[in-house]
Write an enzyme that holds these catalytic residues in place. Structure first.
Site, PDB file in Angstrom:
ATOM      1  N   HIS A 197       0.877  -1.073   0.132  1.00 21.42           N
ATOM      2  CA  HIS A 197      -0.127   0.626  -0.087  1.00 21.42           C
ATOM      3  C   HIS A 197       1.118   1.025   0.114  1.00 21.42           C
ATOM      4  O   HIS A 197       0.294   2.449   0.282  1.00 21.42           O
ATOM      5  CB  HIS A 197      -1.194   0.298   1.184  1.00 21.42           C
TER       6      HIS A 197
ATOM      7  N   ASP B 255      -0.091  -7.087   1.709  1.00 25.40           N
ATOM      8  CA  ASP B 255       0.468  -6.367   1.285  1.00 25.40           C
ATOM      9  C   ASP B 255       2.166  -5.781   1.620  1.00 25.40           C
ATOM     10  O   ASP B 255       2.920  -5.251   2.462  1.00 25.40           O
ATOM     11  CB  ASP B 255      -0.384  -5.496   2.787  1.00 25.40           C
TER      12      ASP B 255
ATOM     13  N   GLY C 287       3.236   6.440   8.148  1.00 27.07           N
ATOM     14  CA  GLY C 287       4.940   6.714   7.738  1.00 27.07           C
ATOM     15  C   GLY C 287       5.624   5.990   7.833  1.00 27.07           C
ATOM     16  O   GLY C 287       6.959   5.788   7.651  1.00 27.07           O
ATOM     17  N   ASN C 288       5.120   5.080   9.105  1.00 28.50           N
ATOM     18  CA  ASN C 288       6.385   3.921   8.979  1.00 28.50           C
ATOM     19  C   ASN C 288       5.858   3.003   8.871  1.00 28.50           C
ATOM     20  O   ASN C 288       6.555   1.452   8.987  1.00 28.50           O
ATOM     21  CB  ASN C 288       5.355   3.184  11.274  1.00 28.50           C
ATOM     22  N   SER C 289       4.597   2.701   8.151  1.00 31.30           N
ATOM     23  CA  SER C 289       4.239   1.130   6.974  1.00 31.30           C
ATOM     24  C   SER C 289       5.662   1.323   6.448  1.00 31.30           C
ATOM     25  O   SER C 289       5.923   1.483   5.450  1.00 31.30           O
ATOM     26  CB  SER C 289       2.545   1.984   6.319  1.00 31.30           C
TER      27      SER C 289
ATOM     28  N   GLY D 112     -11.666 -23.661  -3.894  1.00 26.26           N
ATOM     29  CA  GLY D 112     -13.805 -24.028  -4.577  1.00 26.26           C
ATOM     30  C   GLY D 112     -14.050 -24.137  -3.518  1.00 26.26           C
ATOM     31  O   GLY D 112     -15.430 -24.886  -4.054  1.00 26.26           O
ATOM     32  N   VAL D 113     -14.044 -24.055  -2.876  1.00 22.20           N
ATOM     33  CA  VAL D 113     -15.188 -24.161  -1.618  1.00 22.20           C
ATOM     34  C   VAL D 113     -15.690 -23.064  -0.308  1.00 22.20           C
ATOM     35  O   VAL D 113     -14.630 -21.702  -1.132  1.00 22.20           O
ATOM     36  CB  VAL D 113     -14.637 -25.437  -0.947  1.00 22.20           C
TER      37      VAL D 113
END
Length: 377
Positions: free
Chosen positions: A130, A160, A232-234, A290-291
Site C-alpha cells: 500500500h 500487503d 509513515g512507519n508503514s 473452490g469451496v
C-alpha cells in the site's frame, strides 16, 4: 451500656508510643487481628522474573538504522484521473512541504510516504504494497540523505508486501531476518521508519499479542506491538534485540490518526518466504480449493457449505456438508487455517484431504488449482 463503655475505653486508649516500655515486647508478640500467629500478612520477596532489560537501545540503533530507508511515491500531476490527495498523516509535516515544492517543479504530485528496509547489499528493499502500489515513481532516501529512484520488483496485495530495488554504486548496509516464531508476548521490540515524514526515527516497546486478525485479508496473522507506530512507519521493520527483523510494520488502530499503542506487524515467518518468491518471480501463485466454508458448527474440522462448479473440490468429488479434518498432516481448526494451508500449496500439486462424511472418515486426493485473481477470501 457496654457499647458506650467500649467507645469510652477506645477514646482513652494510649498511643503505642506512650505505653509503658515493659508492655511493648508483649504487644509485639501478639498476632495481627484476623490472622494466625504463624501466617504473615505479606509473602517474603521473591526473585524477579525479569532480571534485566536494555539500559539503552543505542547500540541496536547504530547497527540497524543505516539499512532503514524512507520511501516517497509520486504520480504525474498533469493526469487529473491519477491525482490523489496527500494522506492525512503526512499533511503539515516538514517532509510534505519540502517534497511538494520539489515535485511541483517537476510536474509531479506527491501521493504519500512510507518506510522500508534493505535486505540485500545490492539494493533490494522490502516495504508494504500500500506504500508503493499506485506510484508512478518511487524515490528512496537512505539514512545519510542520499536519494535513488526505485523499481518495483513485485508485490502481493493479499499480504500487503512489496519488494523494490535501487541501483547504488556501492554495497549497501542491510539487515537479516529473525525467526518470529521465537517471539513471545512481552518481548522487547524496536520499530524504525519514517513517521510523519521524520526520517530515521525509532521507537521501542513490547509485543502485546500474537495471531491478530484485523480483517485485512484471509491471511491476517499479525503481531500486535505497543511501540509507537504512526503514519509513515508503514513498510518499516521491527527488530528483536539481536538486530534481526521480526515484523514488517503495516497498520495501526487509532481514533486520532496517531499512535495509541496498538500497531500491527506481519511476522517475518510470513514475510521472508513471500519476499523470496517476489524476488524470484515478481508475483505469488496461490492454491485454491473452490469451496465455501463455515466455522463454529463442529468441534473438529471445518464444514463445507458450498462447492464451486468446475473447481478442484468438485472434481475431487467433495460434497457439501463434508467436514475437512486435515490437509496432509495438518489439522484444520478453522476456515482461515484451511484457506491459508491450501493457498500455500503450489497450483497443480496434489494434497491429501481427510474428511468426515455421515460419520465415516475418508481421505480424498485433491489437485489444487490456481487461485483466481481478485479473490479476497
Amino acid at each position: 451500656m457496654r457499647r458506650m463503655v467500649a467507645q469510652s475505653l477506645r477514646r482513652r486508649a494510649m498511643p503505642a508510643a506512650l505505653l509503658p516500655a515493659f508492655l511493648l515486647p508483649a504487644l509485639a508478640a501478639l498476632p495481627a487481628r484476623g490472622h494466625a500467629a504463624d501466617a504473615p500478612l505479606f509473602a517474603p520477596p521473591a526473585p524477579p522474573l525479569v532480571t534485566s532489560g536494555p539500559l539503552t537501545f543505542a547500540p541496536l540503533v547504530r547497527l540497524v538504522v543505516p539499512a532503514v530507508v524512507n520511501i516517497a511515491v509520486t504520480q504525474d500531476a498533469d493526469d487529473p484521473h491519477k491525482r490523489q490527495p496527500v494522506p492525512p498523516g503526512v499533511k503539515g509535516t516538514p517532509f510534505e512541504r519540502r517534497f511538494r515544492d520539489r515535485m511541483r517543479s517537476r510536474g509531479e504530485e506527491m501521493l504519500g510516504a512510507g518506510s522500508g528496509f534493505i535486505v540485500d547489499p545490492s539494493g533490494v528493499i522490502v516495504t508494504n504494497n500500500h506504500v508503493v502500489g499506485e506510484a508512478d515513481r518511487i524515490t528512496v532516501s537512505l539514512s545519510d540523505g542520499t536519494e535513488f529512484p526505485a523499481k518495483l520488483l513485485g508485490s502481493d496485495d493479499l499480504t500487503d508486501i512489496a519488494v523494490i530495488r535501487i541501483q547504488a554504486p556501492h554495497p549497501l548496509p542491510f539487515v537479516t531476518w529473525g525467526d518470529s516464531r521465537q517471539i513471545n508476548v512481552g518481548d522487547w521490540i524496536m520499530a524504525a521508519g519514517n513517521p510523519f515524514g521524520l526520517g530515521s526515527s525509532v521507537t521501542a516497546g513490547i509485543v502485546s499479542a500474537r495471531g491478530r486478525d484485523i480483517g485485512a485479508s484471509p491471511f491476517d496473522d499479525f503481531l500486535q506491538l505497543d511501540a509507537p507506530i504512526n503514519p509513515g512507519n508503514s513498510g518499516g521493520p521491527s527488530f528483536n534485540l539481536s538486530g534481526q527483523v521480526v515484523a514488517l510494520n503495516t497498520a495501526i488502530v487509532s481514533p486520532t490518526g496517531g499512535s495509541v499503542g496498538i500497531g500491527f506487524g506481519i511476522p517475518s515467518e510470513i514475510v521472508a518466504p513471500i519476499v523470496a518468491e517476489l524476488r524470484r518471480t515478481g508475483h505469488i501463485d496461490r492454491g485454491w480449493l473452490g469451496v465455501t466454508l463455515a466455522d463454529g458448527d463442529t468441534h473438529d474440522g471445518v464444514r463445507i457449505t458450498d462447492i464451486d462448479r468446475g473447481g478442484p473440490a468438485q472434481q475431487a468429488h467433495l460434497h457439501t456438508g463434508d467436514i475437512v479434518l486435515t490437509v496432509g498432516d495438518e489439522p484444520m481448526d478453522s476456515s482461515r487455517t484451511l484457506i491459508r494451508t491450501i493457498a500455500a500449496e503450489h497450483p497443480g500439486s496434489t494434497v491429501q484431504v481427510k474428511i468426515r462424511r455421515h460419520g465415516a472418515v475418508l481421505t480424498v486426493a485433491v489437485v489444487v488449482a490456481h487461485r483466481p485473481e481478485g479473490m479476497d477470501d
